[in-house]
Write a protein that holds these residues in place. Structure first.
Motif, PDB file in Angstrom:
ATOM      1  N   ALA A   1       0.827  -1.204   0.000  1.00 60.64           N
ATOM      2  CA  ALA A   1       0.000   0.000   0.000  1.00 60.64           C
ATOM      3  C   ALA A   1       0.863   1.257   0.000  1.00 60.64           C
ATOM      4  CB  ALA A   1      -0.939  -0.002   1.194  1.00 60.64           C
ATOM      5  N   ILE A   2       1.948   1.244   0.753  1.00 59.03           N
ATOM      6  CA  ILE A   2       2.844   2.407   0.808  1.00 59.03           C
ATOM      7  C   ILE A   2       3.610   2.545  -0.499  1.00 59.03           C
ATOM      8  CG2 ILE A   2       4.851   3.395   1.973  1.00 59.03           C
ATOM      9  CD1 ILE A   2       2.185   3.623   3.527  1.00 59.03           C
ATOM     10  N   VAL A   3       4.090   1.431  -1.045  1.00 63.04           N
ATOM     11  CA  VAL A   3       4.782   1.473  -2.339  1.00 63.04           C
ATOM     12  C   VAL A   3       3.826   1.998  -3.407  1.00 63.04           C
ATOM     13  CG1 VAL A   3       5.852   0.061  -4.147  1.00 63.04           C
ATOM     14  CG2 VAL A   3       6.413  -0.356  -1.742  1.00 63.04           C
ATOM     15  N   GLY A   4       2.601   1.480  -3.430  1.00 60.40           N
ATOM     16  CA  GLY A   4       1.613   1.933  -4.409  1.00 60.40           C
ATOM     17  C   GLY A   4       1.278   3.399  -4.243  1.00 60.40           C
ATOM     18  N   PHE A   5       1.166   3.843  -2.992  1.00 65.75           N
ATOM     19  CA  PHE A   5       0.869   5.254  -2.729  1.00 65.75           C
ATOM     20  C   PHE A   5       1.956   6.162  -3.295  1.00 65.75           C
ATOM     21  CE2 PHE A   5       1.545   8.985   0.005  1.00 65.75           C
ATOM     22  CZ  PHE A   5       0.347   9.661  -0.242  1.00 65.75           C
ATOM     23  N   HIS A   6       3.207   5.860  -3.006  1.00 67.11           N
ATOM     24  CA  HIS A   6       4.287   6.731  -3.490  1.00 67.11           C
ATOM     25  C   HIS A   6       4.437   6.653  -5.008  1.00 67.11           C
ATOM     26  CE1 HIS A   6       5.686   8.505   0.179  1.00 67.11           C
ATOM     27  NE2 HIS A   6       5.612   7.319   0.769  1.00 67.11           N
ATOM     28  N   ALA A   7       4.188   5.479  -5.597  1.00 69.76           N
ATOM     29  CA  ALA A   7       4.220   5.370  -7.056  1.00 69.76           C
ATOM     30  C   ALA A   7       3.111   6.218  -7.673  1.00 69.76           C
ATOM     31  CB  ALA A   7       4.088   3.912  -7.485  1.00 69.76           C
ATOM     32  N   GLN A   8       1.917   6.141  -7.087  1.00 67.28           N
ATOM     33  CA  GLN A   8       0.805   6.948  -7.582  1.00 67.28           C
ATOM     34  C   GLN A   8       1.137   8.427  -7.479  1.00 67.28           C
ATOM     35  OE1 GLN A   8      -1.305   9.236  -6.002  1.00 67.28           O
ATOM     36  NE2 GLN A   8      -2.593   9.483  -7.801  1.00 67.28           N
ATOM     37  N   GLN A   9       1.707   8.824  -6.361  1.00 64.13           N
ATOM     38  CA  GLN A   9       2.048  10.229  -6.165  1.00 64.13           C
ATOM     39  C   GLN A   9       3.116  10.698  -7.160  1.00 64.13           C
ATOM     40  OE1 GLN A   9       0.815  12.663  -3.404  1.00 64.13           O
ATOM     41  NE2 GLN A   9      -0.700  11.338  -4.371  1.00 64.13           N
ATOM     42  N   ALA A  10       4.090   9.852  -7.446  1.00 60.91           N
ATOM     43  CA  ALA A  10       5.124  10.216  -8.424  1.00 60.91           C
ATOM     44  C   ALA A  10       4.509  10.445  -9.797  1.00 60.91           C
ATOM     45  CB  ALA A  10       6.196   9.124  -8.494  1.00 60.91           C
ATOM     46  N   VAL A  11       3.592   9.572 -10.193  1.00 61.81           N
ATOM     47  CA  VAL A  11       2.943   9.725 -11.495  1.00 61.81           C
ATOM     48  C   VAL A  11       2.050  10.964 -11.502  1.00 61.81           C
ATOM     49  CG1 VAL A  11       1.344   8.673 -13.133  1.00 61.81           C
ATOM     50  CG2 VAL A  11       3.083   7.260 -12.021  1.00 61.81           C
TER      51      VAL A  11
ATOM     52  N   HIS B   1      -2.288  -5.532  -2.840  1.00 55.04           N
ATOM     53  CA  HIS B   1      -1.137  -5.973  -3.616  1.00 55.04           C
ATOM     54  C   HIS B   1      -0.875  -5.002  -4.753  1.00 55.04           C
ATOM     55  CE1 HIS B   1       1.771  -8.462  -5.630  1.00 55.04           C
ATOM     56  NE2 HIS B   1       1.094  -8.306  -6.754  1.00 55.04           N
ATOM     57  N   VAL B   2       0.376  -4.649  -4.901  1.00 51.83           N
ATOM     58  CA  VAL B   2       0.818  -3.898  -6.070  1.00 51.83           C
ATOM     59  C   VAL B   2       2.016  -4.652  -6.642  1.00 51.83           C
ATOM     60  CG1 VAL B   2       2.452  -2.368  -4.852  1.00 51.83           C
ATOM     61  CG2 VAL B   2       1.405  -1.609  -6.978  1.00 51.83           C
ATOM     62  N   ASP B   3       2.077  -4.730  -7.931  1.00 51.79           N
ATOM     63  CA  ASP B   3       3.275  -5.282  -8.553  1.00 51.79           C
ATOM     64  C   ASP B   3       4.356  -4.226  -8.384  1.00 51.79           C
ATOM     65  OD1 ASP B   3       5.312  -5.568 -10.656  1.00 51.79           O
ATOM     66  OD2 ASP B   3       4.090  -7.276 -11.283  1.00 51.79           O
ATOM     67  N   ARG B   4       5.274  -4.475  -7.493  1.00 51.99           N
ATOM     68  CA  ARG B   4       6.281  -3.471  -7.130  1.00 51.99           C
ATOM     69  C   ARG B   4       7.148  -3.060  -8.307  1.00 51.99           C
ATOM     70  NH1 ARG B   4       8.144  -3.552  -1.115  1.00 51.99           N
ATOM     71  NH2 ARG B   4       6.178  -3.965  -0.078  1.00 51.99           N
ATOM     72  N   ASP B   5       7.473  -4.008  -9.175  1.00 50.93           N
ATOM     73  CA  ASP B   5       8.281  -3.664 -10.345  1.00 50.93           C
ATOM     74  C   ASP B   5       7.511  -2.740 -11.285  1.00 50.93           C
ATOM     75  OD1 ASP B   5      10.461  -5.173  -9.449  1.00 50.93           O
ATOM     76  OD2 ASP B   5       9.760  -6.981 -10.470  1.00 50.93           O
ATOM     77  N   THR B   6       6.224  -3.015 -11.463  1.00 55.69           N
ATOM     78  CA  THR B   6       5.394  -2.146 -12.306  1.00 55.69           C
ATOM     79  C   THR B   6       5.256  -0.771 -11.669  1.00 55.69           C
ATOM     80  OG1 THR B   6       4.163  -4.022 -13.213  1.00 55.69           O
ATOM     81  CG2 THR B   6       3.095  -1.863 -13.318  1.00 55.69           C
ATOM     82  N   ALA B   7       5.050  -0.730 -10.366  1.00 54.64           N
ATOM     83  CA  ALA B   7       4.926   0.552  -9.673  1.00 54.64           C
ATOM     84  C   ALA B   7       6.180   1.388  -9.862  1.00 54.64           C
ATOM     85  CB  ALA B   7       4.651   0.321  -8.189  1.00 54.64           C
ATOM     86  N   LEU B   8       7.340   0.769  -9.708  1.00 58.30           N
ATOM     87  CA  LEU B   8       8.589   1.501  -9.893  1.00 58.30           C
ATOM     88  C   LEU B   8       8.753   1.939 -11.343  1.00 58.30           C
ATOM     89  CD1 LEU B   8      11.282   2.582  -8.838  1.00 58.30           C
ATOM     90  CD2 LEU B   8      12.267   0.316  -9.280  1.00 58.30           C
TER      91      LEU B   8
END
Length: 127
Positions: free
Chosen positions: A32-42, A104-111
């Protein structure tokens, strides 16, 4: 309507992308935290490009809506952002407003999406 400068949004987008990158190997940091920061970056990358071009945009976390705003403004996005950025929207909305984010977020996709968005915005700023 929009608030902030393109350069300000870009600086914050870089910070969020760095948070995603740093978080990936740490098992205690939730998806959830990884997805949040990825969303914010985009989100912030898109807003940086819109703001730099003088285009107004709503204060929203809806990535599909921001992608659409770019398209309406004649701004070309990388294909991966145009097609897939929306998968990250629930991480901002549900996380920020008390709901349960997806588990769940695919961490590689998020990055990949976060880094693609920042690189695209940096290119729009000339480097």
């Amino acid at each position: 309507m929009s608030a902030g400068t393109g350069a300000g949004f870009l600086a914050r987008a870089r910070d969020d992308a760095a948070a995603v990158r740093a978080s990936l190997p740490i098992a205690d940091i939730t998806d959830a935290i990884v997805g949040f920061h990825a969303q914010q970056a985009v989100e912030k990358s898109i807003k940086a490009v819109l703001a730099a071009g003088g285009h107004a945009f709503p204060l929203t976390h809806d990535l599909e809506g921001l992608v659409e705003r770019c398209m309406q403004s004649g701004i070309m996005l990388p294909a991966d952002l145009e097609e897939s950025a929306g998968v990250l929207t629930p991480y901002a909305v549900r996380h920020r407003y008390g709901g349960e984010p997806p588990t769940h977020v695919d961490r590689d996709t998020a990055l990949r999406l976060a880094e693609s968005a920042v690189a695209w915005a940096e290119q729009a700023f000339g480097g």
